[in-house]
Structures are given as C-alpha cells and as structure tokens.
Design a protein around this motif. Structure first.
Motif, PDB file in Angstrom:
ATOM      1  N   PHE A   1     127.707   4.587   8.702  1.00 31.36           N
ATOM      2  CA  PHE A   1     128.466   3.341   8.553  1.00 31.36           C
ATOM      3  C   PHE A   1     129.984   3.571   8.542  1.00 31.36           C
ATOM      4  N   LYS A   2     130.431   4.664   9.142  1.00 36.75           N
ATOM      5  CA  LYS A   2     131.843   5.021   9.156  1.00 36.75           C
ATOM      6  C   LYS A   2     132.443   5.071   7.748  1.00 36.75           C
ATOM      7  N   THR A   3     131.605   5.329   6.759  1.00 36.06           N
ATOM      8  CA  THR A   3     132.053   5.300   5.365  1.00 36.06           C
ATOM      9  C   THR A   3     131.550   6.505   4.581  1.00 36.06           C
TER      10      THR A   3
ATOM     11  N   LYS B   1     140.248   4.414   4.665  1.00 39.11           N
ATOM     12  CA  LYS B   1     139.408   3.286   4.297  1.00 39.11           C
ATOM     13  C   LYS B   1     137.995   3.440   4.855  1.00 39.11           C
ATOM     14  N   GLY B   2     137.038   2.888   4.122  1.00 34.80           N
ATOM     15  CA  GLY B   2     135.694   2.817   4.659  1.00 34.80           C
ATOM     16  C   GLY B   2     135.687   1.993   5.928  1.00 34.80           C
ATOM     17  N   GLY B   3     135.041   2.495   6.962  1.00 34.53           N
ATOM     18  CA  GLY B   3     135.053   1.809   8.255  1.00 34.53           C
ATOM     19  C   GLY B   3     136.044   2.405   9.225  1.00 34.53           C
ATOM     20  N   ASP B   4     137.008   3.214   8.720  1.00 33.25           N
ATOM     21  CA  ASP B   4     137.941   3.894   9.612  1.00 33.25           C
ATOM     22  C   ASP B   4     137.236   5.049  10.322  1.00 33.25           C
ATOM     23  N   TYR B   5     137.575   5.254  11.592  1.00 31.96           N
ATOM     24  CA  TYR B   5     136.962   6.341  12.343  1.00 31.96           C
ATOM     25  C   TYR B   5     137.562   7.680  11.917  1.00 31.96           C
TER      26      TYR B   5
END
Length: 627
Positions: free
Chosen positions: A449-451, A578-582
């Motif tokens: 989840f990119k997290t 941040k969570g979601g950052d690649y």
C-alpha cells in the motif's frame, strides 16, 4: 468574635471593579458595547502603550444629556433595563450599569458628549470614582470617552498587566470581533498613532471579514443562511479544504453579542465530520438570532457566557445550517498549470521551459545526506536569448511537477540489485556512516500500500510503517542536536493568525529559535518565517506555526523542554515521508538499514508502533503447517 465592618465606598468600588475591569481590553469591550447600544454608525478606538495609559473611543451615537452624565458613573445606573422582568428579555449589549462605574473607580476618565440637535456639549472628568470637573465643551454629536492610567490607584493590580504588545493585541482582538459582529458599523482602530484597521460599515459581512482577517481567510468562505425552530443563523463558514489546526477562527454571536457557546461549537464541528481530517477545525463567523427570552446573558460579569432554555434547537440550527451550506456551496479545488516543455539532454539532466520567453533550467537529482530521499536542485543553463524577446527570470516553483518526473525516471530506470553488506562505492561516498550497531541480516520483501515496508529477518516478517519510523528518526535527531541545523528560506513564509495566536507566537520567538525557526513579527496579525529546520519542507511551515500557536494558547507560556518536545513532534511529523509516497527499492534498503541501526526506536512520537512482527510459526499455523 470578629466585628462586621461596612466597607467604605472607595473599597467596595475597587472590589466591584475587579469583576469587570480585568485589563485594557475589557474596558474597550464595555465602552464599544455602549457605543453600539447608542446607535453609532461609526466608532473609532485609539490606544497607546497597549491601552494601559491611554484609551479613547469616539462614536456618533445619540449622545448623553448633561443632566444624565453623572448617572453614567453611578453603580447600577443604566438606561437599558428598569424592572426585574426586563432581565428575561435583554436585547441590548449592556444592561447591568456596572461597567462605567468600575472603570472610573480604577482610572482617570474624561467624557465629552453632545446629544443630536444640541448646540453645546458637556465635558466631565472623574478619577478614582471622584468627580473632578464638569463644564461646557464644543464637541461633535455623539460621545468621546478617554480613559487614562488604568489601575493608577491600585498598583497591585497594575503589576499583573502583561507587556504592552500583549495588551495591545488583546484590545485588537476585541475590536476585530466587534467589527465582524456589526458589519453595518464602520470601525477604525488606531494603535500607537498608526491606523491598523478600518471597516466600511456598509453591512457586507465578507467585506468586513476581508478588512479584519485578510484575503486568505475571506476567500475560503461560504454563506450560511438557515431558519428552523423560529431561530435564524446567518454568517459564513470556511470550506473543508481551508480547515485549520486550532479553533482560534471560530466566532459565535447570539443576537450580535460575542459569546462562548459550546453547543454551537459542537454542532459546527459535527457538521464537518467526514469532510475534514481529524485534528483539524473549521473557521466561522456565525450569528444566531433568537427570541431574547430564549437565552440568558446574565450569567457572567463579562457577559461572554450564555445559557439557553433548551440547547437542542440551537444545536440543530447550527448543524443543519452549516451542513447545508458546505454541501451546496463547496466546490472542488481548482488547480491551473502553465504549459511546459521538458527535454532530457545528452548528459542525463533534465531541461525544462515554461514558456518561450523563459530560460531553460536543468534539474539534478541528489540524495539528502541523512534521510536518503530525493531532493531537486536547479541550476540555470547558459543559452543565447532569442533576439526578438526580452529575457525574464526563470521560474523555479515547479518542484511538484519535477518530483513527478523524478519518480517516472526512478520507475523506468534499471534496478541495481543490492546485496546486504556489499554496497556500491557511490553509496559509501554519499551515505553517512551509520552508528556501529550490529544489524541483523535482513531482506526487503517489498512494500504494501506504498506505506508498509515488509522485511524478512530470520524466521519472522516485520511490517514497518515508514512514516511513523521516519518521524521517530527525525524526532530523535532533533532531540539529540545541541544546535538544530536551519535553512534560510529563499522566500519567507507569511503566516496569518488570529490575534490570540499572533500574540502567542510573537511572545515566544525565542522558543521557536531554539527549535530551528526564525520567526519575525510582520505586523497586522502576521508573522514571517525566514528560517526553518533543514529537514522540513517549506510547504508545511504555515500549518506547523498555526498548530504550535494553538498549543501555546493552551496555557504553555514559558520556554520549557516540554514545549520544545511538542514542537519537535510537529516538525518531525511534517518532515517525514508520507504514507502513499513512492519509495524505490534502493531507498527501502537504506531506510531499513538505518532503522535497524537504531534499536531504541519502537514507537513514533505519538505512541504508535513503528513495526509489527509476524513470526513464521504464526504464518504456517494459519496454513495448517503446524501440527
């Protein structure tokens, strides 16, 4: 047995004054309310030295007849009520008849007044509750009151006054609130000889809010106009996208009277539920119109607290009024892009141009020395200008778009396999040495989840929350620093605050300096941030200053390690990935290595775990492999 004494006049007047006159701003509030009740269309407030030595309020109201002037300064003398039943339906801002007597008891007061139609006015002087002079005076229609040397006869009270700038900001906050509660009145505020506020008095609420709070706040508002249960709420609220980190911009009025109303506040925030993030708050200027008998304003000497006969209709009025406004008027935020051209040159660097009349720039991608995340550095490319067009300064505010291009380049670039313990020479040169801690053998499985980074260590899988982990790393780095590395901002960041927030920040610039921020007083309820910790993204500065100002308002007024701690919390959170950052496989590898080199990191500053362990045994048990 102790003897019961009847207190002399000068003593009981001072005691009564203490309930009404707390500081210069309370004097200003009481006198402005009298001007409003007098039907004024224009009110001017002037102070010097925060109001402690000089306050002058001038209005064009109905004025005071000569034979009534002495009664103004008598205790419990008022024109607003006459009988006990009048207390059940108070429609004026003032009604007790205590304010002017209390002010005159602790200050030197001069009153000039001329009723409409009279040819001559009256000058009346009273100090410490004792009459000094009464004479004829030439003056304009309306009333002017000058209050000098508050607490001149009670030095023990005077020592509790705060610095002039603090008291002045408190007065400015009162003027702001009175102005937005009465947009039909023109307000003018002069502070130490400088005019800092003027409103048109044309009756337009948004225009008044623009004059008081500026363009940024006023441009984020939607109208509220709702009627239910024989009650009416009007005003404005902010769009959900313009939410703030504190409640400092929530203003409630009952029949144009400034109040603290927990019911209205709860209804407002409930209306925004699921529209704004947890921990953020809307702004509003809302006036609730209701029958005077429905609300009791005779609760507190300052008349700031009210009590309703039934709070449910108030909650429903505000909730449905605000909910309807944001659902029907809030529109998606629009983003506009200029046309751009992008070219990758032969050296592998990225050239870009915005328009034909701008210089190309090159973008290089380098690693930050501590966090191992990409940053962009721009450098101008030497090109011959077009002879038919004039050179203009190249635009450098394209970091968001360039970051996307950087991500694309990273995605499309061939991956270099990394083997634990066999880093490339370039990594050794660019990456700082990690602490000498035994790091277990690990393998980065991937990212969910990119997290959550998934890591295999021995017979277990570890799920690492990269934001929480990076936040704690930043926090520990800030705490360990004897001097925080700051970066000078190319463009200082202006932060518009409420008067209370502004006062809290300007009083604690030393605290911010110790935490890596250079904050300057810019005037007009605005501070200017010129430096911030090097790990912080400039885009996060405004929210951070607003958030920390709100915490300063909660009573934290001394520079203490605890204060620095929560400023470090806010800074480290905003500086973290941040969570979601690649994040690329290369970055994940370095990130995990750094985290495992810091074995004490188990929780983020907010108390959330940074990693969760799932053993091989538990996994195999779910698949029935354990007998």
């Amino acid at each position: 047995m102790p003897e019961i004494n009847v207190l002399p006049k000068e003593v009981y007047q001072l005691i009564a004054a203490g309930e009404v006159v707390e500081r210069p701003s309370s004097v200003v509030k009481e006198m402005i309310e009298n001007s409003v009740d007098a039907g004024a269309k224009s009110i001017t407030v002037e102070i010097k030295n925060g109001g402690s030595t000089y306050i002058r309020i001038t209005d064009d109201g109905c004025g005071i007849a000569r034979d009534q002037i002495k009664k103004v300064f008598m205790p419990h003398a008022t024109s607003k009520i006459k009988y006990s039943d009048d207390l059940n339906s108070i429609s004026t801002l003032g009604f007790r008849g205590e304010a002017m007597a209390s002010i005159a008891a602790v200050a030197k007061v001069e009153l000039l007044s001329r009723p409409k139609g009279d040819e001559l006015g009256t000058r009346y002087v009273i100090a410490g509750g004792e009459e000094v002079e009464m004479s004829d005076a030439g003056c304009p229609e309306g009333t002017t009151i000058v209050v000098r040397d508050i607490f001149f006869n009670t030095p023990a009270r005077m020592k509790f006054l705060k610095k002039d700038v603090t008291e002045g900001n408190s007065v400015a906050g009162i003027v702001d609130r009175m102005a937005i509660s009465h947009p039909e009145i023109s307000f003018r505020f002069i502070r130490d000889g400088k005019q800092t506020l003027i409103t048109s008095g044309g009756g337009d609420l948004k225009s008044t809010i623009y004059s008081v709070f500026g363009r940024e706040f006023s441009s984020s508002l939607v109208d509220v106009d709702y009627t239910v249960n024989n009650m009416h709420v009007t005003g404005v609220v902010t769009k959900p996208s313009a939410s703030r980190k504190s409640r400092a911009m929530e203003f409630f009025f009952i029949n144009n009277r400034l109040v603290k109303c927990q019911t209205a506040m709860a209804a407002l925030e409930q209306a925004y539920k699921n529209s704004i993030m947890v921990g953020r708050f809307p702004g509003c200027v809302l006036n609730i119109e209701c029958d005077a008998s429905f609300v009791d304003v005779n609760v507190h000497p300052a008349k700031i607290e009210v009590r309703f006969a039934n709070e449910r209709p108030v909650f429903e009025l505000v909730y449905y009024g605000v909910k309807s406004a944001i659902e029907t008027q809030d529109t998606p935020k629009e983003v506009h892009f200029n046309e751009r051209k992008t070219v990758v040159n032969s050296s592998g660097k990225l050239d870009f141009m915005l328009r034909d009349d701008e210089k190309p720039h090159q973008m290089e991608f380098k690693q930050k020395s501590s966090e191992n995340f990409w940053q962009v550095v721009s450098a101008p490319v030497k090109v011959e200008p077009k002879p038919q067009k004039e050179e203009v300064q190249a635009y450098t505010g394209m970091l968001d778009d360039v970051k996307k291009i950087a991500d694309d380049i990273t995605l499309n670039a061939p991956e270099v396999p990394l083997v634990h313990g066999q880093e490339q020479q370039a990594e050794k040169e660019e990456t700082p040495a990690l602490p000498t801690v035994d790091i277990p053998d690990f393998r980065v499985v991937g990212e969910a989840f990119k997290t959550y980074i998934i890591v295999e260590i021995e017979n277990s899988l570890y799920y690492i929350d990269k934001h929480a982990a990076h936040e704690r790393m930043n926090y520990e780095a800030l705490k360990a620093s004897t001097e925080i590395n700051s970066q000078v901002l190319l463009t200082p960041v202006p932060v518009r605050l409420s008067k209370e927030e502004y006062n809290a920040v300007t009083e604690n610039t030393e605290l911010y300096r110790k935490c890596g921020f250079l904050v300057e007083d810019f005037g007009g309820s605005t501070v200017l941030v010129r430096e911030c910790p090097s790990m912080l993204d400039g885009e996060d500065i405004e929210d951070l200053i607003v958030e920390t100002a709100g915490k300063l308002l909660d009573g934290k007024t001394d520079i203490t390690p605890e204060q620095m701690d929560w400023i470090f919390h806010s800074t480290s959170c905003r500086a973290a990935v941040k969570g979601g950052d690649y994040t690329s496989p290369y970055e994940r590898e370095l990130f995990v290595k750094k985290l495992l080199s810091m074995p004490d990191i188990r929780y983020c500053p907010h108390g959330r775990p940074v990693m969760i362990k799932v053993s091989r045994y538990d996994i195999e048990k779910q698949f029935g492999r354990q007998g």
